[in-house]
Enzyme design. Structure first.
Site, PDB file in Angstrom:
ATOM      1  N   CYS A   2      -3.625   6.217  -6.946  1.00 37.16           N
ATOM      2  CA  CYS A   2      -2.648   7.180  -7.433  1.00 37.16           C
ATOM      3  C   CYS A   2      -2.830   8.515  -6.728  1.00 37.16           C
ATOM      4  O   CYS A   2      -3.611   8.652  -5.798  1.00 37.16           O
ATOM      5  CB  CYS A   2      -2.803   7.352  -8.942  1.00 37.16           C
ATOM      6  SG  CYS A   2      -2.854   5.787  -9.848  1.00 37.16           S
ATOM      7  N   LEU A  51       0.273   4.477  -9.331  1.00 40.28           N
ATOM      8  CA  LEU A  51       0.571   3.172  -8.749  1.00 40.28           C
ATOM      9  C   LEU A  51      -0.139   2.162  -9.635  1.00 40.28           C
ATOM     10  O   LEU A  51      -1.369   2.084  -9.632  1.00 40.28           O
ATOM     11  CB  LEU A  51       0.070   3.078  -7.304  1.00 40.28           C
ATOM     12  CG  LEU A  51       0.375   1.785  -6.557  1.00 40.28           C
ATOM     13  CD1 LEU A  51       1.873   1.637  -6.316  1.00 40.28           C
ATOM     14  CD2 LEU A  51      -0.369   1.741  -5.223  1.00 40.28           C
ATOM     15  N   ILE A  53      -1.867  -0.924 -11.033  1.00 43.29           N
ATOM     16  CA  ILE A  53      -2.552  -2.084 -10.477  1.00 43.29           C
ATOM     17  C   ILE A  53      -3.239  -2.887 -11.577  1.00 43.29           C
ATOM     18  O   ILE A  53      -3.175  -4.109 -11.611  1.00 43.29           O
ATOM     19  CB  ILE A  53      -3.606  -1.645  -9.425  1.00 43.29           C
ATOM     20  CG1 ILE A  53      -2.937  -0.841  -8.300  1.00 43.29           C
ATOM     21  CG2 ILE A  53      -4.352  -2.851  -8.874  1.00 43.29           C
ATOM     22  CD1 ILE A  53      -1.972  -1.617  -7.448  1.00 43.29           C
ATOM     23  N   ILE A  54      -3.939  -2.196 -12.476  1.00 40.34           N
ATOM     24  CA  ILE A  54      -4.675  -2.830 -13.565  1.00 40.34           C
ATOM     25  C   ILE A  54      -4.163  -2.274 -14.888  1.00 40.34           C
ATOM     26  O   ILE A  54      -3.917  -1.070 -15.007  1.00 40.34           O
ATOM     27  CB  ILE A  54      -6.192  -2.592 -13.421  1.00 40.34           C
ATOM     28  CG1 ILE A  54      -6.730  -3.350 -12.193  1.00 40.34           C
ATOM     29  CG2 ILE A  54      -6.953  -3.027 -14.669  1.00 40.34           C
ATOM     30  CD1 ILE A  54      -8.196  -3.089 -11.896  1.00 40.34           C
ATOM     31  N   GLY A  80      -8.088   5.743  -7.777  1.00 40.39           N
ATOM     32  CA  GLY A  80      -8.997   4.741  -7.245  1.00 40.39           C
ATOM     33  C   GLY A  80      -9.065   3.508  -8.107  1.00 40.39           C
ATOM     34  O   GLY A  80      -8.188   3.232  -8.924  1.00 40.39           O
ATOM     35  N   GLU A  81     -10.129   2.742  -7.924  1.00 38.79           N
ATOM     36  CA  GLU A  81     -10.382   1.540  -8.711  1.00 38.79           C
ATOM     37  C   GLU A  81     -11.887   1.417  -8.944  1.00 38.79           C
ATOM     38  O   GLU A  81     -12.679   1.664  -8.032  1.00 38.79           O
ATOM     39  CB  GLU A  81      -9.904   0.276  -7.981  1.00 38.79           C
ATOM     40  CG  GLU A  81      -8.433   0.243  -7.638  1.00 38.79           C
ATOM     41  CD  GLU A  81      -7.523   0.044  -8.836  1.00 38.79           C
ATOM     42  OE1 GLU A  81      -8.044  -0.188  -9.955  1.00 38.79           O
ATOM     43  OE2 GLU A  81      -6.289   0.132  -8.668  1.00 38.79           O
ATOM     44  N   ASP A 105      -9.545   0.456 -16.224  1.00 38.10           N
ATOM     45  CA  ASP A 105     -10.824   0.997 -15.772  1.00 38.10           C
ATOM     46  C   ASP A 105     -10.957   2.502 -15.994  1.00 38.10           C
ATOM     47  O   ASP A 105     -12.058   3.048 -15.923  1.00 38.10           O
ATOM     48  CB  ASP A 105     -11.061   0.670 -14.294  1.00 38.10           C
ATOM     49  CG  ASP A 105      -9.914   1.101 -13.383  1.00 38.10           C
ATOM     50  OD1 ASP A 105      -8.837   1.455 -13.899  1.00 38.10           O
ATOM     51  OD2 ASP A 105     -10.093   1.064 -12.156  1.00 38.10           O
ATOM     52  N   SER A 373      -9.449  -4.947   3.413  1.00 37.82           N
ATOM     53  CA  SER A 373      -9.625  -4.654   4.833  1.00 37.82           C
ATOM     54  C   SER A 373     -11.117  -4.569   5.150  1.00 37.82           C
ATOM     55  O   SER A 373     -11.947  -4.508   4.250  1.00 37.82           O
ATOM     56  CB  SER A 373      -8.905  -3.347   5.195  1.00 37.82           C
ATOM     57  OG  SER A 373      -8.799  -3.193   6.590  1.00 37.82           O
ATOM     58  N   GLY A 374     -11.438  -4.550   6.442  1.00 34.37           N
ATOM     59  CA  GLY A 374     -12.832  -4.669   6.876  1.00 34.37           C
ATOM     60  C   GLY A 374     -13.523  -3.385   7.257  1.00 34.37           C
ATOM     61  O   GLY A 374     -14.588  -3.419   7.882  1.00 34.37           O
TER      62      GLY A 374
END
EC number: 6.3.5.4
Length: 643
Positions: A2, A51, A53-54, A80-81, A105, A373-374
């Site tokens: 967000c 945004l 997500i959870i 964040g998450e 969360d 992503s890595g």
């Protein structure tokens, strides 16, 4: 994922400030298009773009939480998450009787802060930037995740203390905060050398950043009190001989990474994965598909013959059984997007790879709401080729200071291009002098040629010396990794990852950048990180049987950009010439000298592509945020709330 914004007033005028927050929030609606909210009391005004997500139906922000005796004691804004929130909720309920009203969360952060204080941040596995306001003590607590995955700009100004996910939101409130909007000359010089603006600087004098791995306390009318809580260690680790000892390490790496990916897959929406074809992104995708057999992977490429990363990524996707989506970017589309991309960046980042990242994120957002992503594997496991430099320079390690000076003088007398000149030059310098990250485009003689007011006393060591001081006694590879964690990773890699995905309302998650993965990476001896033949040796061994064989020992690919070629041809030359001609930066840059660089590059006399891109990106940034000569075309993209 967000966008947050807050203003702590020094005089109890938050009610007057609050209406302006809604206006300022709109400039970062892309970070959270699903809903927006504001809250204020006498001292603090908070704003938020979400945004979802959870716990999509709940967990609205700004969020109120408190213990039973004062259930709305705290107000939270959080970007964040937290991936271990379920485990933390269970512990907080069991050990402290914490009561939760949502399934998300966000409440976990506030409850953890209430019961564990600032130490709560060290218990969070995730990416975060947040502010918690205590309505009883009248104190604000702000924090950022250890690696700096999520941004947090701050402004300690006469009109109050501001904090936000994007700098442009604070610029919208510049009059309220009474911000100094002058251009920071030292930060500008650092940008030219490093290709990014190093933390805690920004190009605006009145706006800084809370550094990664730090938290701060702020009271109304007082300066923030900042504490660093994240202090990674890559100590000298004994090399345990024998196959069993080595295999034990490899198993620990694989287990930690598998656990991290599993937790990063937690979401109430579809999760996809970026895939470049290299080992890092392929490892993440290969582990992710175990949790989502319908995984979609995404990559990008360019309209130029000879670039094969698209084919490699497609082969990797087929090998792991993922559905694969490709976005091809042409030079015209590339050039047209630059003002929009720079606007999203807030401060310039001269990494051309962020352009294809922007386009692949836009394509991915048509299919999913979250991607893995890595990023971070190279810094944690020793993936950059330059980390092998200490091996080649080992003969110089015994030189006395006098012998180093003699080697430097000999190198200076040798003509450019002479074999051995570069080796002597690098060997004559201490690690702290020669290594300041992966981006080293402008050296002193380049700066003198283009900067109107070159200050030789401002060097990369302004940025790197304090970081090197924290790694005394470590092996040189570990010191380089540690430096990159606090420079290149958080200044370039994670900035472009956050900004380019959030520009498209897409959440990006980076499973390598997890405390548990770091814990095993810290224990790897340098002999298992770097060999004369390869980088990331231990990681490659750990991923045997997880990553397809054709990828396991392939060199890192990323999303390479044919910048050198395009700046010499019709693709970007005309665009670059126009930018130089129209730029209002002549008081900062010698534009005639920049124009000469462009012509030399076009003629093939020299390869100035990276330096030109650094200057051109700055010119576009200046044209948007200072001159207001360039107006990017920013669209409000409409996406489904749930995917």
């Amino acid at each position: 994922m967000c966008g947050l914004l807050g203003i702590l007033t020094p005089d109890g005028s938050a009610a007057e400030v609050a209406p302006r927050l809604g206006e300022a929030l709109h400039c970062m609606r892309h970070r959270g298009p699903d809903e927006a909210g504001t809250w204020h009391d006498d001292d603090l005004a908070l704003g938020f773009n979400r945004l979802s997500i959870i716990d999509i139906a709940h967990s609205h922000q700004p969020l109120r939480w408190g213990p039973p005796e004062n259930p709305e004691r705290y107000a939270l804004t959080f970007n964040g998450e937290i991936y271990n929130y379920l485990e933390l909720r269970e512990e907080l309920a069991r050990e402290h009787g914490a009561v939760f009203r949502t399934e998300g969360d966000s409440e976990t952060i506030v409850a953890a802060f209430h019961h564990w204080g600032p130490g709560a941040v060290e218990r969070l596995r995730g990416m975060f930037a947040f502010g918690v306001w205590d309505t009883e003590t009248r104190e604000l607590f702000i924090a950022r995740d250890p690696f700096g995955i999520k941004p947090l700009f701050i402004a300690d100004a006469p009109g109050g203390f501001g904090f936000g996910s994007e700098k442009k939101s604070l610029l919208e409130a510049a009059d309220l905060l009474k911000l100094d909007l002058g251009i920071d000359a030292r930060a500008t010089e650092h940008y030219l050398v490093l290709q990014y603006v190093p933390e805690p600087e920004s190009l605006h004098t009145g706006i800084r950043r809370l550094e990664s791995g730090c938290y701060a306390w702020v009271r109304p009318g007082e300066a923030p009190r900042v504490t660093r809580y994240f202090k990674p260690s890559f100590p000298v680790v004994p090399f345990a001989k024998g196959k069993d000892a080595a295999q034990k390490r490899y198993d620990e790496i694989a287990a930690a990474l598998e656990d991290s990916v599993a937790k990063h897959m937690r979401a109430d929406v579809t999760v996809g994965s970026f895939l470049s074809g290299g080992i890092d992104s392929t490892a993440i995708a290969a582990l992710a598909i175990r949790h989502n057999p319908d995984l979609i992977t995404f990559t990008t490429g360019f309209e130029r013959e000879g670039y094969s990363e698209v084919d490699v990524a497609a082969e990797s996707a087929e090998a792991i059984g993922a559905r694969h989506v490709v976005k091809i970017v042409g030079p015209e589309e590339f050039a047209k997007s630059i003002p929009e991309i720079v606007w999203y960046l807030d401060d310039p980042v001269a990494d051309p790879a962020l352009v294809p990242l922007y386009f692949v994120a836009r394509e991915a957002r048509k299919h999913v709401k979250v991607v893995l992503s890595g990023e971070g594997a190279d810094e944690l496991f020793g993936g950059y080729t330059i980390y092998r430099e200490p091996l080649s320079l080992r003969p110089f390690s015994a030189l006395t200071p006098g012998m180093r000076r003699a080697a430097a003088r000999l190198s200076d007398r040798m003509p450019e291009g002479k074999r051995g000149k570069s080796l002597l030059q690098r060997g004559s310098q201490r690690l702290e002098e020669r290594y300041y990250g992966n981006a080293r485009s402008f050296q002193d003689h380049h700066l003198r040629a283009v900067l109107r007011d070159f200050r030789p006393e401002w060097t990369h060591m302004d940025v790197t010396a304090p970081i090197y001081a924290r790694s005394e006694g470590w092996d040189p590879v570990a010191r380089m990794q540690h430096l990159d964690l606090f420079t290149w990773l958080r200044g370039d890699i994670l900035v472009k990852a956050d900004k380019m995905t959030m520009a498209n309302s897409l959440e990006l998650r980076v499973p390598f950048l997890d405390p548990e993965v770091l814990a095993v990476a810290e224990k790897i001896p340098y002999k298992q990180k770097i060999t004369r033949e390869t980088t990331k040796h231990a990681l490659r061994q750990a991923l045997e049987g997880i990553v397809p064989h054709h990828v396991l020992h392939r060199a890192k690919l990323g999303f390479p950009v044919p910048l050198r070629h395009w700046l010499r041809g019709p693709e970007l030359y005309e665009w670059a010439r126009d930018q130089i001609a129209e730029s209002g930066t002549d008081h900062i840059l010698d534009l005639a000298a920049v124009g000469k660089m462009l012509e030399e590059h076009r003629a093939g006399v020299s390869d100035h592509s990276r330096r030109l891109w650094t200057l051109l990106t700055f010119m576009v940034w200046h044209g948007i945020f200072v001159e207001e000569r360039i107006t990017p075309s920013i669209e409000d993209h409409e996406y489904p709330v749930t995917l």
